[in-house]
Enzyme design. Structure first.
Site, PDB file in Angstrom:
ATOM      1  N   ASP A   1      74.567 -12.305  98.439  1.00 51.89           N
ATOM      2  CA  ASP A   1      74.772 -12.050  97.014  1.00 51.89           C
ATOM      3  C   ASP A   1      76.262 -12.053  96.694  1.00 51.89           C
ATOM      4  O   ASP A   1      76.771 -11.154  96.037  1.00 51.89           O
ATOM      5  CB  ASP A   1      74.129 -10.716  96.631  1.00 51.89           C
ATOM      6  CG  ASP A   1      73.954 -10.573  95.125  1.00 51.89           C
ATOM      7  OD1 ASP A   1      74.010 -11.598  94.411  1.00 51.89           O
ATOM      8  OD2 ASP A   1      73.777  -9.438  94.657  1.00 51.89           O
TER       9      ASP A   1
ATOM     10  N   PHE B   1      67.184  -5.090  93.080  1.00 47.82           N
ATOM     11  CA  PHE B   1      66.707  -4.202  94.134  1.00 47.82           C
ATOM     12  C   PHE B   1      67.095  -2.747  93.932  1.00 47.82           C
ATOM     13  O   PHE B   1      66.612  -1.879  94.634  1.00 47.82           O
ATOM     14  CB  PHE B   1      67.216  -4.662  95.500  1.00 47.82           C
ATOM     15  CG  PHE B   1      66.542  -5.909  95.981  1.00 47.82           C
ATOM     16  CD1 PHE B   1      65.175  -5.956  96.147  1.00 47.82           C
ATOM     17  CD2 PHE B   1      67.278  -7.042  96.253  1.00 47.82           C
ATOM     18  CE1 PHE B   1      64.539  -7.104  96.591  1.00 47.82           C
ATOM     19  CE2 PHE B   1      66.657  -8.194  96.698  1.00 47.82           C
ATOM     20  CZ  PHE B   1      65.291  -8.229  96.869  1.00 47.82           C
TER      21      PHE B   1
END
Length: 194
Positions: A187, A58
């Site tokens: 994450d 990202f």
């Protein structure tokens, strides 16, 4: 690194049928943080990127200075393969802006607008947690980069049992706090723990 338990944390609202997405009569895109986040707007003239710390699906994270203090700067890619997921990730990360805990990184400033030279969806300035990740400690790697002259040296040797217990307690304390706020870290891995 965190996501609110709600389905979408973005402040964007879809327009009703026949309305323009960015407001009636407006042809330019005006993107602003919601009012409750206005205090954390970025003063771009005070931001100086120093070096890349890492990158992922990202975006990228840089070591930088902001108003003279060392910080970490996360830039979310605009041209990511999944634009909606990138946008949701950016806004979800801002959900931690109101939180205050020793084991959760604080957000200093954020913006959805970026200078023309940057192709990013948004920028988040966070407190700088250091150069060395738990990944480096576990595997005994000494550097984030191959150059021993960099200031990125990780001064830890291999992970001892006592250190493992300390890290584990800190991680659990941070996660328990996030979970108490209905925030889930999606994450969690040694490379993301400082």
């Amino acid at each position: 690194p965190s996501v609110n338990a709600r389905p979408c944390s973005s402040p964007l609202v879809c327009p009703a049928k026949g309305e323009k997405f960015f407001g009636v009569g407006s042809t330019s895109r005006i993107r602003r943080l919601p009012p409750h986040l206005a205090w954390c707007s970025i003063d771009w003239e005070q931001l100086c990127l120093l070096n890349l710390l890492g990158s992922g699906g990202f975006g990228s994270v840089y070591k930088a200075t902001y108003h003279g203090a060392t910080v970490a700067v996360k830039q979310v890619n605009r041209c990511s393969k999944n634009h909606l997921a990138s946008r949701q990730s950016f806004w979800a990360e801002l959900n931690v802006v109101r939180l205050d805990h020793n084991n959760v990184v604080r957000i200093v400033a954020a913006s959805t607008c970026t200078p023309a030279s940057q192709d990013s969806l948004g920028t988040i300035i966070m407190e700088y947690a250091g150069n060395c990740t738990l990944h480096h400690v576990i595997y005994g790697t000494g550097y984030l980069t191959g150059n021993s002259n960099d200031d990125l040296k990780c001064d830890h040797g291999f992970l001892s049992t006592a250190q493992a217990i300390i890290y584990s307690c800190d991680i659990v304390a941070g996660l328990m706090f996030l979970h108490s706020q209905l925030i889930v870290h999606l994450d969690l891995k040694p490379a993301n723990i400082f």
